[in-house]
Design a protein around this motif. Structure first.
Motif, PDB file in Angstrom:
ATOM      1  N   SER A 138      23.651   6.227  -6.790  1.00  0.00           N
ATOM      2  CA  SER A 138      22.738   5.081  -6.786  1.00  0.00           C
ATOM      3  C   SER A 138      23.487   3.767  -6.597  1.00  0.00           C
ATOM      4  N   LYS A 139      24.745   3.739  -7.061  1.00  0.00           N
ATOM      5  CA  LYS A 139      25.507   2.486  -7.019  1.00  0.00           C
ATOM      6  C   LYS A 139      26.307   2.330  -5.730  1.00  0.00           C
ATOM      7  N   GLY A 140      26.500   3.418  -5.003  1.00  0.00           N
ATOM      8  CA  GLY A 140      27.158   3.246  -3.709  1.00  0.00           C
ATOM      9  C   GLY A 140      28.483   3.941  -3.524  1.00  0.00           C
ATOM     10  N   PRO A 141      29.591   3.184  -3.406  1.00  0.00           N
ATOM     11  CA  PRO A 141      30.804   3.717  -2.785  1.00  0.00           C
ATOM     12  C   PRO A 141      31.585   4.756  -3.582  1.00  0.00           C
ATOM     13  N   SER A 142      31.328   4.907  -4.893  1.00  0.00           N
ATOM     14  CA  SER A 142      32.156   5.822  -5.683  1.00  0.00           C
ATOM     15  C   SER A 142      31.912   7.283  -5.337  1.00  0.00           C
ATOM     16  N   LEU A 143      30.740   7.622  -4.805  1.00  0.00           N
ATOM     17  CA  LEU A 143      30.428   8.999  -4.428  1.00  0.00           C
ATOM     18  C   LEU A 143      29.453   8.992  -3.257  1.00  0.00           C
ATOM     19  N   ARG A 144      29.674   9.899  -2.307  1.00  0.00           N
ATOM     20  CA  ARG A 144      28.748  10.062  -1.189  1.00  0.00           C
ATOM     21  C   ARG A 144      28.337  11.524  -1.091  1.00  0.00           C
ATOM     22  N   LEU A 145      27.068  11.755  -0.861  1.00  0.00           N
ATOM     23  CA  LEU A 145      26.543  13.098  -0.663  1.00  0.00           C
ATOM     24  C   LEU A 145      25.955  13.199   0.727  1.00  0.00           C
ATOM     25  N   ASP A 146      26.492  14.104   1.536  1.00  0.00           N
ATOM     26  CA  ASP A 146      25.932  14.423   2.845  1.00  0.00           C
ATOM     27  C   ASP A 146      25.329  15.820   2.733  1.00  0.00           C
ATOM     28  N   LEU A 147      24.019  15.905   2.787  1.00  0.00           N
ATOM     29  CA  LEU A 147      23.317  17.163   2.520  1.00  0.00           C
ATOM     30  C   LEU A 147      22.532  17.630   3.737  1.00  0.00           C
ATOM     31  N   VAL A 148      22.816  18.848   4.165  1.00  0.00           N
ATOM     32  CA  VAL A 148      22.102  19.490   5.267  1.00  0.00           C
ATOM     33  C   VAL A 148      21.266  20.628   4.680  1.00  0.00           C
ATOM     34  N   VAL A 149      19.951  20.546   4.856  1.00  0.00           N
ATOM     35  CA  VAL A 149      19.033  21.528   4.276  1.00  0.00           C
ATOM     36  C   VAL A 149      18.299  22.266   5.385  1.00  0.00           C
ATOM     37  N   GLY A 150      18.268  23.582   5.296  1.00  0.00           N
ATOM     38  CA  GLY A 150      17.484  24.367   6.244  1.00  0.00           C
ATOM     39  C   GLY A 150      16.004  24.181   5.981  1.00  0.00           C
ATOM     40  N   GLU A 151      15.217  23.954   7.030  1.00  0.00           N
ATOM     41  CA  GLU A 151      13.779  23.724   6.834  1.00  0.00           C
ATOM     42  C   GLU A 151      13.088  24.907   6.158  1.00  0.00           C
ATOM     43  N   ALA A 152      13.650  26.108   6.305  1.00  0.00           N
ATOM     44  CA  ALA A 152      13.048  27.281   5.676  1.00  0.00           C
ATOM     45  C   ALA A 152      13.033  27.142   4.151  1.00  0.00           C
ATOM     46  N   VAL A 153      14.007  26.390   3.602  1.00  0.00           N
ATOM     47  CA  VAL A 153      14.060  26.184   2.154  1.00  0.00           C
ATOM     48  C   VAL A 153      12.803  25.472   1.667  1.00  0.00           C
ATOM     49  N   LEU A 154      12.251  24.591   2.486  1.00  0.00           N
ATOM     50  CA  LEU A 154      11.084  23.810   2.083  1.00  0.00           C
ATOM     51  C   LEU A 154       9.848  24.680   1.895  1.00  0.00           C
ATOM     52  N   ARG A 155       9.811  25.806   2.559  1.00  0.00           N
ATOM     53  CA  ARG A 155       8.639  26.685   2.498  1.00  0.00           C
ATOM     54  C   ARG A 155       8.824  27.839   1.522  1.00  0.00           C
ATOM     55  N   ARG A 156       9.939  27.854   0.816  1.00  0.00           N
ATOM     56  CA  ARG A 156      10.195  28.932  -0.151  1.00  0.00           C
ATOM     57  C   ARG A 156       9.795  28.422  -1.528  1.00  0.00           C
ATOM     58  N   PRO A 157       8.604  28.752  -2.009  1.00  0.00           N
ATOM     59  CA  PRO A 157       8.072  28.154  -3.248  1.00  0.00           C
ATOM     60  C   PRO A 157       8.704  28.739  -4.511  1.00  0.00           C
ATOM     61  N   ILE A 158       9.936  28.422  -4.758  1.00  0.00           N
ATOM     62  CA  ILE A 158      10.621  28.906  -5.955  1.00  0.00           C
ATOM     63  C   ILE A 158       9.949  28.318  -7.186  1.00  0.00           C
ATOM     64  N   GLY A 159       9.516  29.204  -8.091  1.00  0.00           N
ATOM     65  CA  GLY A 159       8.805  28.757  -9.292  1.00  0.00           C
ATOM     66  C   GLY A 159       7.328  28.516  -9.072  1.00  0.00           C
ATOM     67  N   GLY A 160       6.854  28.755  -7.846  1.00  0.00           N
ATOM     68  CA  GLY A 160       5.453  28.506  -7.538  1.00  0.00           C
ATOM     69  C   GLY A 160       5.266  27.187  -6.804  1.00  0.00           C
ATOM     70  N   ALA A 161       4.107  27.014  -6.204  1.00  0.00           N
ATOM     71  CA  ALA A 161       3.835  25.835  -5.375  1.00  0.00           C
ATOM     72  C   ALA A 161       3.992  24.513  -6.135  1.00  0.00           C
ATOM     73  N   PRO A 162       3.436  24.368  -7.364  1.00  0.00           N
ATOM     74  CA  PRO A 162       3.579  23.073  -8.061  1.00  0.00           C
ATOM     75  C   PRO A 162       5.038  22.712  -8.357  1.00  0.00           C
ATOM     76  N   VAL A 163       5.815  23.705  -8.787  1.00  0.00           N
ATOM     77  CA  VAL A 163       7.232  23.453  -9.093  1.00  0.00           C
ATOM     78  C   VAL A 163       7.979  23.042  -7.830  1.00  0.00           C
TER      79      VAL A 163
END
Length: 290
Positions: A163-188
């Motif tokens: 949140s503050k910036g330069p001390s840490l950077r996260l570059d995250l690549v997510v497969g779109e298939a992950v978005l459709r895998r309802p782990i814990g059910g749809a609301p979760v």
């Protein structure tokens, strides 16, 4: 210290143990140095794993800090293994006797985490409900593995850095298939995607989605590549496997993962579309649960 020195993960685990001992002893660097007979700078360099740590120096500090023999033994062995891990493992066949480390401890030292998530989301971005659902789906022998421990306190600290910036950077690549895998059910899963969308807006985060049409290729897996500010710390790759966390430190082992990450960032959807797609996917899940 040789100019070519690179601190491996084992040496860094020893350094963390030394730092913890001093903290528990309530001695300052100057007080510890005076009692052991060397400069405060040396103790600091050892704690931060910026130099090779010798087993006899570990023993000397253990005596100053009044550390028990039981606590001291794995750290002494760790210092011995750090000098040549392959040779140590061949001769003893038991690296488990040495002081170890967790993913969270190594991530806490990193300045950049490049993550590829093709099956499940990484610990840093998980909601408690998503985490619980993952653990509930695992057999007991897997969910109880120590390497899977990732505390809420660590997650909060990492999020603050992002949140503050330069001390840490996260570059995250997510497969779109992950978005459709309802782990814990749809609301979760919907709540998890909304949290992920909020994460994508943090100053220290860049996030992309890999479209389904890119497809899979041989050997593709989720992984994390961690980089550090210190010249003495090489990049490391982390793979979360069923039996343990697997770390790759050799350049020849890391290279395929670094190149794969770069290749994926060339075929992802535009970063500006990420939050909108996540929110859309979350809404579809919420609608399906009504």
């Amino acid at each position: 210290m040789p100019k070519t020195f690179k601190s491996n993960l084992q040496n860094r685990a020893v350094g963390r143990a030394l730092a913890l001992w001093r903290k528990e002893s309530v001695l300052s660097l100057a007080e510890a140095g005076e009692r052991v007979g060397w400069s405060p700078a040396k103790t600091s360099m050892m704690q931060n794993a910026l130099v090779p740590i010798v087993d006899t120096d570990v023993v000397a500090l253990a005596l100053v800090y009044k550390v028990s023999g039981e606590q001291r033994a794995p750290v002494v062995l760790g210092a011995q293994r750090a000098r040549d891990p392959l040779r140590f493992d061949l001769l003893t066949g038991d690296a488990s006797s040495c002081v170890g480390w967790t993913y969270a401890e190594v991530e806490a030292e990193a300045s950049c985490a490049r993550v590829v998530a093709l099956d499940v989301l990484p610990p840093l971005v998980r909601t408690p409900e998503y985490e619980a659902a993952l653990r509930g789906a695992q057999v007991e022998a897997v969910s109880e593995q120590d390497h899977r421990h990732y505390s809420d306190a660590h997650r909060q600290r990492a999020t603050q850095h992002l949140s503050k910036g330069p001390s840490l950077r996260l570059d995250l690549v997510v497969g779109e298939a992950v978005l459709r895998r309802p782990i814990g059910g749809a609301p979760v899963m919907a709540d998890q995607l909304l949290r992920l969308a909020a994460f994508a807006e943090l100053p220290g985060v860049r996030m992309w989605l890999v479209p389904d049409e890119v497809g899979a290729f041989s050997g593709m897996t989720s992984f994390t590549l961690l980089s550090f500010r210190q010249d003495e710390f090489e990049d490391v790759v982390y793979l979360d496997t069923l039996h343990a966390g697997t770390w790759l430190e050799e350049e020849r082992e890391r290279r395929p993962y670094a190149e794969t990450f770069e290749r994926l960032t060339n075929v992802v959807r535009p970063a500006g579309d990420t939050s909108a797609r996540l929110i859309e996917a979350a809404q579809l899940l919420k609608d399906s649960a009504d």
